[in-house]
Design a protein around this motif. Structure first.
Motif, PDB file in Angstrom:
ATOM      1  N   GLU A  27      46.775  19.476  31.737  1.00  0.00           N
ATOM      2  CA  GLU A  27      45.875  19.127  30.822  1.00  0.00           C
ATOM      3  C   GLU A  27      46.437  18.915  29.490  1.00  0.00           C
ATOM      4  O   GLU A  27      46.158  17.976  28.761  1.00  0.00           O
ATOM      5  CB  GLU A  27      44.668  20.163  30.918  1.00  0.00           C
ATOM      6  CG  GLU A  27      43.401  19.947  29.765  1.00  0.00           C
ATOM      7  CD  GLU A  27      42.883  18.467  29.864  1.00  0.00           C
ATOM      8  OE1 GLU A  27      42.974  17.573  30.775  1.00  0.00           O
ATOM      9  OE2 GLU A  27      42.226  17.839  28.788  1.00  0.00           O
ATOM     10  N   GLY A  28      47.186  19.814  29.176  1.00  0.00           N
ATOM     11  CA  GLY A  28      47.722  19.829  27.800  1.00  0.00           C
ATOM     12  C   GLY A  28      48.853  18.530  27.691  1.00  0.00           C
ATOM     13  O   GLY A  28      48.666  17.949  26.567  1.00  0.00           O
ATOM     14  N   ALA A  29      49.349  18.170  28.603  1.00  0.00           N
ATOM     15  CA  ALA A  29      50.156  17.073  28.571  1.00  0.00           C
ATOM     16  C   ALA A  29      49.497  15.730  28.537  1.00  0.00           C
ATOM     17  O   ALA A  29      49.538  14.567  27.696  1.00  0.00           O
ATOM     18  CB  ALA A  29      51.337  16.774  29.775  1.00  0.00           C
ATOM     19  N   HIS A  30      48.305  15.524  29.395  1.00  0.00           N
ATOM     20  CA  HIS A  30      47.402  14.456  29.579  1.00  0.00           C
ATOM     21  C   HIS A  30      46.663  14.210  28.126  1.00  0.00           C
ATOM     22  O   HIS A  30      46.473  13.424  27.507  1.00  0.00           O
ATOM     23  CB  HIS A  30      46.418  14.729  30.488  1.00  0.00           C
ATOM     24  CG  HIS A  30      46.825  14.297  31.871  1.00  0.00           C
ATOM     25  ND1 HIS A  30      46.374  13.557  32.851  1.00  0.00           N
ATOM     26  CD2 HIS A  30      48.219  14.831  32.610  1.00  0.00           C
ATOM     27  CE1 HIS A  30      47.096  13.637  33.621  1.00  0.00           C
ATOM     28  NE2 HIS A  30      48.269  14.237  33.812  1.00  0.00           N
ATOM     29  N   ARG A  31      46.097  15.483  27.555  1.00  0.00           N
ATOM     30  CA  ARG A  31      45.462  15.451  26.361  1.00  0.00           C
ATOM     31  C   ARG A  31      46.156  14.798  25.191  1.00  0.00           C
ATOM     32  O   ARG A  31      45.943  14.002  24.208  1.00  0.00           O
ATOM     33  CB  ARG A  31      44.771  16.681  25.834  1.00  0.00           C
ATOM     34  CG  ARG A  31      43.926  16.708  24.702  1.00  0.00           C
ATOM     35  CD  ARG A  31      43.480  18.236  24.264  1.00  0.00           C
ATOM     36  NE  ARG A  31      43.338  19.119  25.337  1.00  0.00           N
ATOM     37  CZ  ARG A  31      44.151  20.247  25.419  1.00  0.00           C
ATOM     38  NH1 ARG A  31      44.981  20.591  24.565  1.00  0.00           N
ATOM     39  NH2 ARG A  31      43.617  21.284  26.474  1.00  0.00           N
ATOM     40  N   PHE A  32      47.688  15.232  25.120  1.00  0.00           N
ATOM     41  CA  PHE A  32      48.645  14.975  24.277  1.00  0.00           C
ATOM     42  C   PHE A  32      48.911  13.368  24.605  1.00  0.00           C
ATOM     43  O   PHE A  32      48.708  12.697  23.281  1.00  0.00           O
ATOM     44  CB  PHE A  32      49.898  15.455  24.373  1.00  0.00           C
ATOM     45  CG  PHE A  32      51.125  15.003  23.519  1.00  0.00           C
ATOM     46  CD1 PHE A  32      50.940  15.190  22.071  1.00  0.00           C
ATOM     47  CD2 PHE A  32      51.927  14.259  23.788  1.00  0.00           C
ATOM     48  CE1 PHE A  32      51.953  14.871  21.124  1.00  0.00           C
ATOM     49  CE2 PHE A  32      52.805  13.678  23.017  1.00  0.00           C
ATOM     50  CZ  PHE A  32      52.688  13.838  21.637  1.00  0.00           C
ATOM     51  N   LEU A  33      48.886  12.707  25.632  1.00  0.00           N
ATOM     52  CA  LEU A  33      49.098  11.349  25.901  1.00  0.00           C
ATOM     53  C   LEU A  33      48.032  10.772  25.251  1.00  0.00           C
ATOM     54  O   LEU A  33      48.119   9.560  24.910  1.00  0.00           O
ATOM     55  CB  LEU A  33      49.416  11.044  27.413  1.00  0.00           C
ATOM     56  CG  LEU A  33      50.897  11.659  27.741  1.00  0.00           C
ATOM     57  CD1 LEU A  33      50.995  11.841  29.073  1.00  0.00           C
ATOM     58  CD2 LEU A  33      51.976  10.603  27.260  1.00  0.00           C
TER      59      LEU A  33
ATOM     60  N   PRO B  62      39.590  17.597  31.916  1.00  0.00           N
ATOM     61  CA  PRO B  62      38.912  16.484  31.399  1.00  0.00           C
ATOM     62  C   PRO B  62      39.627  15.202  31.258  1.00  0.00           C
ATOM     63  O   PRO B  62      39.459  14.029  31.088  1.00  0.00           O
ATOM     64  CB  PRO B  62      38.393  16.976  29.896  1.00  0.00           C
ATOM     65  CG  PRO B  62      38.977  18.411  29.633  1.00  0.00           C
ATOM     66  CD  PRO B  62      39.422  18.942  31.206  1.00  0.00           C
ATOM     67  N   ASP B  63      41.121  15.465  31.050  1.00  0.00           N
ATOM     68  CA  ASP B  63      41.902  14.490  30.778  1.00  0.00           C
ATOM     69  C   ASP B  63      42.663  13.955  31.996  1.00  0.00           C
ATOM     70  O   ASP B  63      43.434  12.841  31.883  1.00  0.00           O
ATOM     71  CB  ASP B  63      42.886  14.509  29.486  1.00  0.00           C
ATOM     72  CG  ASP B  63      41.946  14.468  28.238  1.00  0.00           C
ATOM     73  OD1 ASP B  63      41.403  13.495  27.924  1.00  0.00           O
ATOM     74  OD2 ASP B  63      41.888  15.801  27.718  1.00  0.00           O
ATOM     75  N   VAL B  64      42.591  14.587  33.298  1.00  0.00           N
ATOM     76  CA  VAL B  64      43.161  14.364  34.598  1.00  0.00           C
ATOM     77  C   VAL B  64      42.252  13.392  35.131  1.00  0.00           C
ATOM     78  O   VAL B  64      41.259  13.699  35.941  1.00  0.00           O
ATOM     79  CB  VAL B  64      43.710  15.324  35.180  1.00  0.00           C
ATOM     80  CG1 VAL B  64      44.137  15.085  36.398  1.00  0.00           C
ATOM     81  CG2 VAL B  64      44.717  16.288  34.292  1.00  0.00           C
ATOM     82  N   ASP B  65      42.784  12.024  35.505  1.00  0.00           N
ATOM     83  CA  ASP B  65      41.714  11.077  36.319  1.00  0.00           C
ATOM     84  C   ASP B  65      42.105  10.747  37.632  1.00  0.00           C
ATOM     85  O   ASP B  65      41.295   9.874  38.202  1.00  0.00           O
ATOM     86  CB  ASP B  65      41.969   9.782  35.241  1.00  0.00           C
ATOM     87  CG  ASP B  65      41.535   9.867  33.678  1.00  0.00           C
ATOM     88  OD1 ASP B  65      40.491  10.486  33.741  1.00  0.00           O
ATOM     89  OD2 ASP B  65      42.292   9.324  32.990  1.00  0.00           O
ATOM     90  N   GLY B  66      43.146  11.348  38.108  1.00  0.00           N
ATOM     91  CA  GLY B  66      43.664  11.109  39.487  1.00  0.00           C
ATOM     92  C   GLY B  66      44.796  11.647  39.614  1.00  0.00           C
ATOM     93  O   GLY B  66      45.570  12.197  38.730  1.00  0.00           O
ATOM     94  N   GLY B  67      45.678  11.200  40.937  1.00  0.00           N
ATOM     95  CA  GLY B  67      46.771  11.610  41.157  1.00  0.00           C
ATOM     96  C   GLY B  67      48.118  10.502  41.896  1.00  0.00           C
ATOM     97  O   GLY B  67      47.459   9.562  42.301  1.00  0.00           O
ATOM     98  N   LEU B  68      48.986  10.875  41.408  1.00  0.00           N
ATOM     99  CA  LEU B  68      50.159   9.887  41.954  1.00  0.00           C
ATOM    100  C   LEU B  68      50.780  10.984  42.963  1.00  0.00           C
ATOM    101  O   LEU B  68      51.280  11.954  42.617  1.00  0.00           O
ATOM    102  CB  LEU B  68      51.130   9.555  40.924  1.00  0.00           C
ATOM    103  CG  LEU B  68      52.336   8.872  41.401  1.00  0.00           C
ATOM    104  CD1 LEU B  68      52.204   7.668  42.374  1.00  0.00           C
ATOM    105  CD2 LEU B  68      53.010   8.139  40.072  1.00  0.00           C
ATOM    106  N   VAL B  69      50.947  10.707  44.179  1.00  0.00           N
ATOM    107  CA  VAL B  69      51.100  11.711  45.310  1.00  0.00           C
ATOM    108  C   VAL B  69      52.360  11.005  46.274  1.00  0.00           C
ATOM    109  O   VAL B  69      52.352  10.160  46.755  1.00  0.00           O
ATOM    110  CB  VAL B  69      49.899  12.111  46.408  1.00  0.00           C
ATOM    111  CG1 VAL B  69      50.203  13.098  47.340  1.00  0.00           C
ATOM    112  CG2 VAL B  69      48.854  11.977  45.467  1.00  0.00           C
TER     113      VAL B  69
END
Ligand code: PEP
Length: 258
Positions: free
Chosen positions: A189-195, A231-238
């Motif tokens: 979440e920290g990285a996603h929020r930053f991006l 809240p800022d993670v919208d899905g996954g690359l798996v």
């Protein structure tokens, strides 16, 4: 599910696995599971080049997008071993991975090449799924935000806000890919929020609110829900966990409801 109008998305990256027949068998099984359904998350499979046409045929009528794992930025020419965006589109792709860490670290892909590939993908009408992420050493040296901002800026340099919304970003910490060391939900979440803040800074509030950012790195059915709750993670690359259709179906179901 939707966060701020952003639709959840699950992308399978098969890397150098699966023939055309194996891709078709996977998709037939995925169809049987019933996990892919209208109103559920967007589902994409990134297949090796020779399996793309079979994957596209097997995915027909089941709301699953097909992605190439790479493209060249030129439309044609003397580039042995390369494929263009138009070739991917003709094989049935609507997405393409760009700048995966294995391309960057094993095959010398630079930020400049990633940028040219993003432009080429958009020109071919494909949705680029652009991967960014720091190495273990960069994180240890507190350079994560510097690296993420640089990779993000270089990839989308000169792109309009409208075109940015035709792209997807994947935060994939290099230390988490194929290692079993999934980022904690708080780190992700920290990285996603930053991006998302970088998107806001450069492209404005509307783009930041609508831009899809996936997490990738040792996702499994047991850790997906906690990541998706951020809240800022919208899905996954798996990667690894996408090779088996039932395991991937479990991930899709998690993204459908969380
Ligand atoms: C990937 O290939 O993008 C990936 C995240 O791999 P894995 O899930 O195996 O870590």
């Amino acid at each position: 599910m939707q966060k701020n109008h952003r639709h959840a998305m699950m992308v399978a990256n098969w890397k150098m696995h699966k023939t055309g027949a194996e891709a078709a068998a996977f998709l037939a099984r995925l169809r049987e599971t019933g996990a892919v359904k209208p109103g559920g998350c967007f589902v994409v499979v990134a297949a090796p080049f020779p399996a793309l046409a079979a994957a596209a045929e097997a995915a027909h009528g089941m709301d699953v997008g097909v992605a190439g794992q790479n493209l060249h930025w030129e439309s044609e020419g003397a580039f042995t071993g390369e494929v263009s965006g138009a070739m991917l589109a003709a094989a049935g792709c609507t997405y393409v991975l760009v700048g995966h860490s294995e391309r960057r670290h094993l095959f010398g892909e630079t930020d400049e090449m990633v940028h040219k590939k993003v432009r080429a993908a958009l020109a071919a009408g494909l949705t680029p799924i652009v991967c960014v992420g720091e190495t273990e050493q960069q994180r240890a040296e507190n350079e994560t935000e510097l690296i993420l901002r640089y990779q993000f800026e270089r990839a989308f340099w000169g792109t309009s806000a409208e075109d940015l919304l035709r792209c997807v970003l994947a935060y994939e910490p290099v230390w988490a890919i194929g290692t079993g060391n999934t980022a904690t939900p708080a780190i992700a979440e920290g990285a996603h929020r930053f991006l998302r803040h970088c998107v806001l800074d450069i492209f404005g509030a509307e783009a930041a609110a609508g831009f899809t950012i996936l997490y990738g790195g040792s996702i499994k059915p047991g850790n997906m829900r906690a990541l998706l709750e951020q809240p800022d993670v919208d899905g996954g690359l798996v990667g690894g966990a996408s090779l088996d259709a039932d395991t991937f179906a479990a991930l899709v179901r998690t993204a459908n409801v969380s």
